[in-house]
Design a protein around this motif. Structure first.
Motif, PDB file in Angstrom:
ATOM      1  N   ILE A   7       8.993  -0.493  27.097  1.00 17.99           N
ATOM      2  CA  ILE A   7      10.401   0.583  26.930  1.00 17.99           C
ATOM      3  C   ILE A   7      11.685  -0.348  25.892  1.00 17.99           C
ATOM      4  O   ILE A   7      11.589  -0.901  26.764  1.00 17.99           O
ATOM      5  CB  ILE A   7      11.307   1.349  27.873  1.00 17.99           C
ATOM      6  N   THR A   9      14.603  -1.198  23.716  1.00 19.44           N
ATOM      7  CA  THR A   9      16.006  -0.456  22.575  1.00 19.44           C
ATOM      8  C   THR A   9      15.945  -2.042  20.899  1.00 19.44           C
ATOM      9  O   THR A   9      17.448  -1.234  20.438  1.00 19.44           O
ATOM     10  CB  THR A   9      16.517  -1.199  23.929  1.00 19.44           C
ATOM     11  N   GLN A  11      13.956  -2.705  17.666  1.00 15.84           N
ATOM     12  CA  GLN A  11      12.229  -2.836  16.815  1.00 15.84           C
ATOM     13  C   GLN A  11      11.576  -3.475  17.176  1.00 15.84           C
ATOM     14  O   GLN A  11      10.498  -4.102  16.595  1.00 15.84           O
ATOM     15  CB  GLN A  11      12.464  -2.464  15.241  1.00 15.84           C
ATOM     16  N   ILE A  33       7.811   3.065  23.783  1.00 12.36           N
ATOM     17  CA  ILE A  33       8.389   4.117  23.565  1.00 12.36           C
ATOM     18  C   ILE A  33      10.193   3.082  22.946  1.00 12.36           C
ATOM     19  O   ILE A  33      10.239   2.441  23.390  1.00 12.36           O
ATOM     20  CB  ILE A  33       9.277   5.151  24.690  1.00 12.36           C
ATOM     21  N   ILE A  34      10.579   3.361  22.067  1.00 13.68           N
ATOM     22  CA  ILE A  34      11.318   2.750  21.612  1.00 13.68           C
ATOM     23  C   ILE A  34      12.629   3.525  20.409  1.00 13.68           C
ATOM     24  O   ILE A  34      12.481   4.378  19.796  1.00 13.68           O
ATOM     25  CB  ILE A  34      11.051   2.184  19.135  1.00 13.68           C
ATOM     26  N   ASP A  35      13.628   2.761  21.514  1.00 12.85           N
ATOM     27  CA  ASP A  35      14.978   4.188  21.003  1.00 12.85           C
ATOM     28  C   ASP A  35      15.798   2.970  20.526  1.00 12.85           C
ATOM     29  O   ASP A  35      16.589   1.650  21.096  1.00 12.85           O
ATOM     30  CB  ASP A  35      15.184   4.996  21.773  1.00 12.85           C
ATOM     31  N   ASP A  36      15.855   2.379  19.175  1.00 16.78           N
ATOM     32  CA  ASP A  36      16.800   1.007  18.849  1.00 16.78           C
ATOM     33  C   ASP A  36      18.568   1.827  18.494  1.00 16.78           C
ATOM     34  O   ASP A  36      19.199   1.294  17.966  1.00 16.78           O
ATOM     35  CB  ASP A  36      16.186   1.311  17.174  1.00 16.78           C
ATOM     36  N   SER A  37      18.393   2.457  18.362  1.00 16.47           N
ATOM     37  CA  SER A  37      20.235   2.965  18.897  1.00 16.47           C
ATOM     38  C   SER A  37      20.449   2.762  20.544  1.00 16.47           C
ATOM     39  O   SER A  37      21.640   1.821  20.166  1.00 16.47           O
ATOM     40  CB  SER A  37      20.290   4.585  19.193  1.00 16.47           C
ATOM     41  N   LEU A  38      19.661   2.097  21.447  1.00 19.55           N
ATOM     42  CA  LEU A  38      20.769   2.539  23.106  1.00 19.55           C
ATOM     43  C   LEU A  38      20.995   0.512  22.358  1.00 19.55           C
ATOM     44  O   LEU A  38      22.213   0.413  22.655  1.00 19.55           O
ATOM     45  CB  LEU A  38      19.035   1.877  23.585  1.00 19.55           C
ATOM     46  N   VAL A  52      23.544   5.250  27.907  1.00 21.72           N
ATOM     47  CA  VAL A  52      22.404   4.481  27.193  1.00 21.72           C
ATOM     48  C   VAL A  52      21.828   4.471  29.289  1.00 21.72           C
ATOM     49  O   VAL A  52      20.868   4.644  29.308  1.00 21.72           O
ATOM     50  CB  VAL A  52      22.479   2.717  26.895  1.00 21.72           C
ATOM     51  N   HIS A  55      19.828   7.662  29.085  1.00 16.04           N
ATOM     52  CA  HIS A  55      18.307   7.631  27.994  1.00 16.04           C
ATOM     53  C   HIS A  55      17.538   6.803  28.690  1.00 16.04           C
ATOM     54  O   HIS A  55      16.923   7.102  29.314  1.00 16.04           O
ATOM     55  CB  HIS A  55      19.214   7.391  26.989  1.00 16.04           C
ATOM     56  N   TYR A  59      13.629   8.236  29.949  1.00 17.22           N
ATOM     57  CA  TYR A  59      12.823   7.849  29.324  1.00 17.22           C
ATOM     58  C   TYR A  59      11.379   6.940  30.443  1.00 17.22           C
ATOM     59  O   TYR A  59      10.255   6.655  30.606  1.00 17.22           O
ATOM     60  CB  TYR A  59      12.666   5.816  28.312  1.00 17.22           C
TER      61      TYR A  59
END
Length: 226
Positions: A7, A9, A11, A33-38, A52, A55, A59
């Protein structure tokens, strides 16, 4: 086939970490699982906002539904969330930096922690301090915040980022026996910092994957002996 869900946060670390997995664990199923908003939310808040945390826990649960044998939390800034979530799931969550911190306190007394963000520096300092307490070791922690380096990197100035990090490493090296890189994305600088400072440098990606490998092998051994 064993499954690992990593996981992220941001890229930047996914491709380098994939190469480490291919080397050390070539036969596992790796899901990212990539969420670069975090990380942006963490940086703006200066701490881990509740949103955060929510979320990330979502995940982790999603990773469990995907059949993960182990979850790898790749971001040091949110490592505390991984620690808190361990009891919520039926599978292990590995902090990418945990074995790195344990290695540092086992082998060195004066530990310099390099980071480009306060939101990463503070959790890493806490982790190293906790590992020292668990090991019954007294260590001296040296703050190595490379101010302005993160802004340079996201502004498309990697050379400026590297220069500021190197300057900080040279300052910290005079007070430390080892340099610990708080962010996995800094691992590409490991060799250059060792050569410039003459001090050993520890980075988290390989330690994190080795930690995952140890858990998977222990689980496989336990299953085969039962």
């Amino acid at each position: 086939m064993q499954t690992v869900v990593a996981i992220y946060t941001g890229q930047g670390l996914a491709d380098p970490l994939k190469k480490v997995f291919q080397e050390l664990l070539p036969y596992i199923r790796l899901v990212n699982i990539i969420d670069d908003s975090l990380i942006g939310d963490v940086v703006r808040a200066g701490h881990i906002p509740d949103v955060v945390t929510r979320h990330l826990v979502q995940y982790y649960r999603h990773a469990e539904e995907l059949g993960a044998d182990v979850i790898l939390n790749t971001c040091s800034s949110v490592g505390d969330v991984a620690d808190e979530a361990v009891g919520m799931l039926g599978i292990p969550i590995v902090r990418i930096d945990e074995w790195m911190a344990a290695k540092a306190v086992a082998s060195y007394t004066r530990i310099g922690v390099l980071a480009t963000l306060p939101s990463t520096l503070e959790p890493t300092l806490r982790l190293v301090g906790r590992k020292a307490n668990e090991a019954g070791r007294e260590v001296q922690l040296v703050n190595g915040l490379a101010e302005g380096a993160f802004d340079a990197l996201i502004s498309g100035k990697p050379e400026e980022h590297d220069r500021l990090l190197l300057e900080t490493a040279m300052r910290v090296a005079s007070e430390a026996d080892v340099l610990v890189l708080a962010q996995g994305s800094m691992a590409r600088m490991e060799k250059a910092l060792e050569e410039a400072t003459g001090k050993p440098v520890l980075s988290s990606p390989r330690f994190g994957v080795e930690h995952v490998k140890a858990i998977l092998e222990a689980a496989k051994d336990a299953k085969s002996s039962s």
